[in-house]
Every structure is written in structure tokens, then in C-alpha cells.
Write a protein that holds these residues in place. Sequence first.
Motif, PDB file in Angstrom:
ATOM      1  N   UNK A   1       6.662  -1.500   6.472  1.00 41.23           N
ATOM      2  CA  UNK A   1       5.323  -2.081   6.620  1.00 41.23           C
ATOM      3  C   UNK A   1       4.220  -1.242   5.963  1.00 41.23           C
ATOM      4  N   UNK A   2       4.258   0.106   6.026  1.00 39.98           N
ATOM      5  CA  UNK A   2       3.188   0.881   5.377  1.00 39.98           C
ATOM      6  C   UNK A   2       3.104   0.684   3.863  1.00 39.98           C
ATOM      7  N   UNK A   3       4.176   0.173   3.245  1.00 39.53           N
ATOM      8  CA  UNK A   3       4.157  -0.056   1.799  1.00 39.53           C
ATOM      9  C   UNK A   3       3.479  -1.369   1.431  1.00 39.53           C
ATOM     10  N   UNK A   4       3.253  -2.230   2.408  1.00 36.63           N
ATOM     11  CA  UNK A   4       2.708  -3.557   2.135  1.00 36.63           C
ATOM     12  C   UNK A   4       1.185  -3.518   2.147  1.00 36.63           C
ATOM     13  N   UNK A   5       0.594  -3.752   0.989  1.00 34.58           N
ATOM     14  CA  UNK A   5      -0.859  -3.732   0.867  1.00 34.58           C
ATOM     15  C   UNK A   5      -1.258  -4.595  -0.324  1.00 34.58           C
TER      16      UNK A   5
ATOM     17  N   UNK B   1      -0.774   2.961  -6.204  1.00 33.53           N
ATOM     18  CA  UNK B   1       0.138   1.850  -5.984  1.00 33.53           C
ATOM     19  C   UNK B   1       1.357   1.927  -6.880  1.00 33.53           C
ATOM     20  N   UNK B   2       2.402   1.159  -6.486  1.00 31.42           N
ATOM     21  CA  UNK B   2       3.657   1.103  -7.236  1.00 31.42           C
ATOM     22  C   UNK B   2       3.988  -0.339  -7.579  1.00 31.42           C
ATOM     23  N   UNK B   3       4.705  -0.517  -8.683  1.00 33.76           N
ATOM     24  CA  UNK B   3       5.328  -1.791  -9.026  1.00 33.76           C
ATOM     25  C   UNK B   3       6.796  -1.486  -9.288  1.00 33.76           C
TER      26      UNK B   3
ATOM     27  N   UNK C   1       3.493   5.303  -0.679  1.00 28.12           N
ATOM     28  CA  UNK C   1       2.455   4.739  -1.551  1.00 28.12           C
ATOM     29  C   UNK C   1       2.631   3.227  -1.568  1.00 28.12           C
ATOM     30  N   UNK C   2       1.550   2.452  -1.472  1.00 31.73           N
ATOM     31  CA  UNK C   2       1.683   0.992  -1.432  1.00 31.73           C
ATOM     32  C   UNK C   2       2.488   0.438  -2.601  1.00 31.73           C
ATOM     33  N   UNK C   3       3.379  -0.496  -2.307  1.00 34.65           N
ATOM     34  CA  UNK C   3       4.108  -1.227  -3.336  1.00 34.65           C
ATOM     35  C   UNK C   3       3.384  -2.561  -3.520  1.00 34.65           C
ATOM     36  N   UNK C   4       2.608  -2.667  -4.587  1.00 31.05           N
ATOM     37  CA  UNK C   4       1.821  -3.889  -4.797  1.00 31.05           C
ATOM     38  C   UNK C   4       2.708  -5.071  -5.193  1.00 31.05           C
ATOM     39  N   UNK C   5       3.695  -4.809  -6.071  1.00 29.84           N
ATOM     40  CA  UNK C   5       4.536  -5.894  -6.577  1.00 29.84           C
ATOM     41  C   UNK C   5       5.979  -5.426  -6.702  1.00 29.84           C
ATOM     42  N   UNK C   6       6.896  -6.397  -6.563  1.00 32.35           N
ATOM     43  CA  UNK C   6       8.295  -6.161  -6.877  1.00 32.35           C
ATOM     44  C   UNK C   6       8.749  -7.237  -7.857  1.00 32.35           C
ATOM     45  N   UNK C   7       9.693  -6.884  -8.722  1.00 28.60           N
ATOM     46  CA  UNK C   7      10.189  -7.827  -9.719  1.00 28.60           C
ATOM     47  C   UNK C   7      11.680  -8.029  -9.590  1.00 28.60           C
ATOM     48  N   UNK C   8      12.114  -9.292  -9.647  1.00 34.04           N
ATOM     49  CA  UNK C   8      13.537  -9.610  -9.548  1.00 34.04           C
ATOM     50  C   UNK C   8      13.978 -10.488 -10.716  1.00 34.04           C
ATOM     51  N   UNK C   9      13.360 -10.329 -11.868  1.00 34.96           N
ATOM     52  CA  UNK C   9      13.729 -11.125 -13.035  1.00 34.96           C
ATOM     53  C   UNK C   9      12.700 -10.995 -14.131  1.00 34.96           C
TER      54      UNK C   9
END
Length: 377
Positions: free
Chosen positions: A164-168, A325-327, A349-357
Motif C-alpha cells: 500500500x505505501x507504494x500506491x500514490x 517515483x518509479x515506473x 518510493x511510490x510506484x506510479x505506473x507498472x507495465x505488462x506489455x
Amino acid sequence: MFSFFKRKKAPETPAPDTAPADTALLPEVAKTVAPPPAPAAAPAAPALAPGPSLAPAPLPEVELFIEETAERPTTEAEKKKSWMTRLKAGLSKTSSNLSLLFVGARIDEDLYEELESALLMSDAGMDATQHLLDSLRRKVKDEKLLDAAAVKAALKELMVEMLAPLQKPLELGRHEPLVMMISGVNGAGKTTTIGKLAKHMQRSEQSVLLAAGDTFRAAAREQLMVWGQRNNVTVISQASGDPAAVAFDAVQSGKARGVDVVMVDTAGRLPTQLHLMEELKKIKRVIGKGMDGAPHETLLVIDGNTGQNALAQVKAFDDALQLTGLVITKLDGTAKGGVLAAIARTRPIPVYFIGVGEKLDDLQPFDAEEFVEALLG
């Protein structure tokens, strides 16, 4: 979930008339504009020095962007269902060892040992793995959980709590322009991520300007120019020279043009290359000279396939640049998606986005509950 950014308006800060004295020695930057020239009736823009003739064949990862126009889900429910399907498929290599553990399992020491092995294989790291197992044992004992389904649900709850702390959300509109500095090692998908982020921001009614600050990697400038053309976004670049000068000029151009977001691409760096990491620090300082308080966001793009090495990258780049932030990209090709747990425990550190493709909609804001649901099913 598909409101990609959180907006917040701040009082407008007047832009300085001239560059600061200590940037006077920066080389003059030739601006290359990706979209077609403005019609003759438009107000005259500042003269731009001619750039090289660019007609590169789109690189494969850029070419895939064209496929985005076909049958995109329209309603929020359809978008969420489509994303969850892709997320589950993308995380299948990571989740296969974890989710199967609870099929007909007995709640005994063997289950905890198998769970420990599965978490370590997913690159969750020893600290996060031990924390999850200790918490799970207590929860099973305190709540007297007796069946595998209940233990699995308890693990989901603990993992969501950890992540949860990574979600921002990434907040737009805080500054005019909002200046973002994007870094990452070569091969992490940094330039492609910038192109996707630019399109997402345009969907949120934000005007965007890009700076081709990666002046070292072959074809990096041309690749960003292709993304600029696809998105009809101006790209500030030069054939070679000081990337800090490109960044400074882009910030000045962004203020003069009144754009909402300026994104600065930077050359790939390995955290062990200390002299090159110093160059990144210089770029950040020069951006600050172009606009007080900038860069407002300092992002690191990470290849999910690198597992625990990604954690080392986060530590090194954060120490050098103070990341905001991280992507995390390419989670669809890895069994090491547990690295998010390691990041949450070690450097949250907040993970702003994740990519799966590769497609545009395969890059989405990170949501802890969705991620855990896709991971454990």
C-alpha cells in the motif's frame, strides 16, 4: 482506477526573463520540432536552428503503438476488466508458484516452507519474505484459520498492506509547467515509457513537451522524435552535446510556450558508473536553474526482469537524485514480480505506473489490491 492522474492547481509562478548567470556557458541548443510547422497565419514563434533531416524507420517497440487504435474498451467497467485480464496474464510467471501452493494444501510447516521458497524465487527478498511469513503465522494462530482458502485470503491481506505505501497517484497541475526528469539504465524501456506517459497526459488534457537528453545512446534521439510525431508533441533536441543544456533549454521553452508538462529523457546509467551518475546530478541542478523547485518529479524506470538488481538500482539512483517515483516495466516477461515487496520493505518510493506489455494501455497506475489479486488470484 483509470483516472490516471490526480490534478491539483497551484498559483502560477512568473518565469524569469533570462537564464541565470551560471548557465551562460552552456552550449547553444538547436531545437528540433517533431510536429509539422504551424500555419502561416499563426503568430511568429522564435526562430529555431535547423536540425538534421530525420526519417528513421520506427523501431519495433514504437511501431507497436499503432496497434493501440483498434477496439479499445470504452466503459470504465470494460477498461478495468480488460486491464485485470492483461495484468493477470502478465504476472502469470510470477504467480504460478504462489497461487498453486494453496490448492488442496494442509496448514502445516511444509506449506510455510514452500511459500518461503516461492516468495524468494519471485525476488521478494529475504526481509519481505520473512516479514510476510511471520505475520501470516501470527494471523493464522490468532484467527484460528484452518483451511487453505482462508490462509490464502490472509496472505492477500498482508501483501496489500505491505504494498500500500507504494500506491500514490501522479499529481498534475501543481506547477506550470510540471517538470519531470526520467532516468534509468539502458534497456529498461525508458524512452518508450516517456512516449506512453505523454499520451496518457494528453488524455488528461495536458499539453506536453519532450526533451531528448539522451545524447549518448545511438538512435535514442530519433526514437523520442518518433514518439513526438506519433503524439504530435514538440521535442527539443540536438545532435550531440551537453544533455544538461538540452534540459535547461526545454524548461525555458516549456515556460515560454505555456505547456503543462515537460519531460526530460536522460541517458541510461549503471549505478556503478559513478562519473556518469555525477552527470545526472548535474542535469538535475541545471533544471533547477531553469525553474525554481524543478524537477518536480524525478522518476526511475525499472525493468521488472532484473529482480533484486532493480532494488540495487532504486537505492543507487535514490541516493544520487532523491527519487519521487518509479515506473516498473516488462512485468509480463518475468517471474520476478515479487521485487515490489522488496522495494516496499527497503526503499518505499511510490510506484506510479507498472507495465505488462508494449501497447499504450499496458502501462497503468499501480494499485496494490489489483496487483495482489492478479498475483494470487
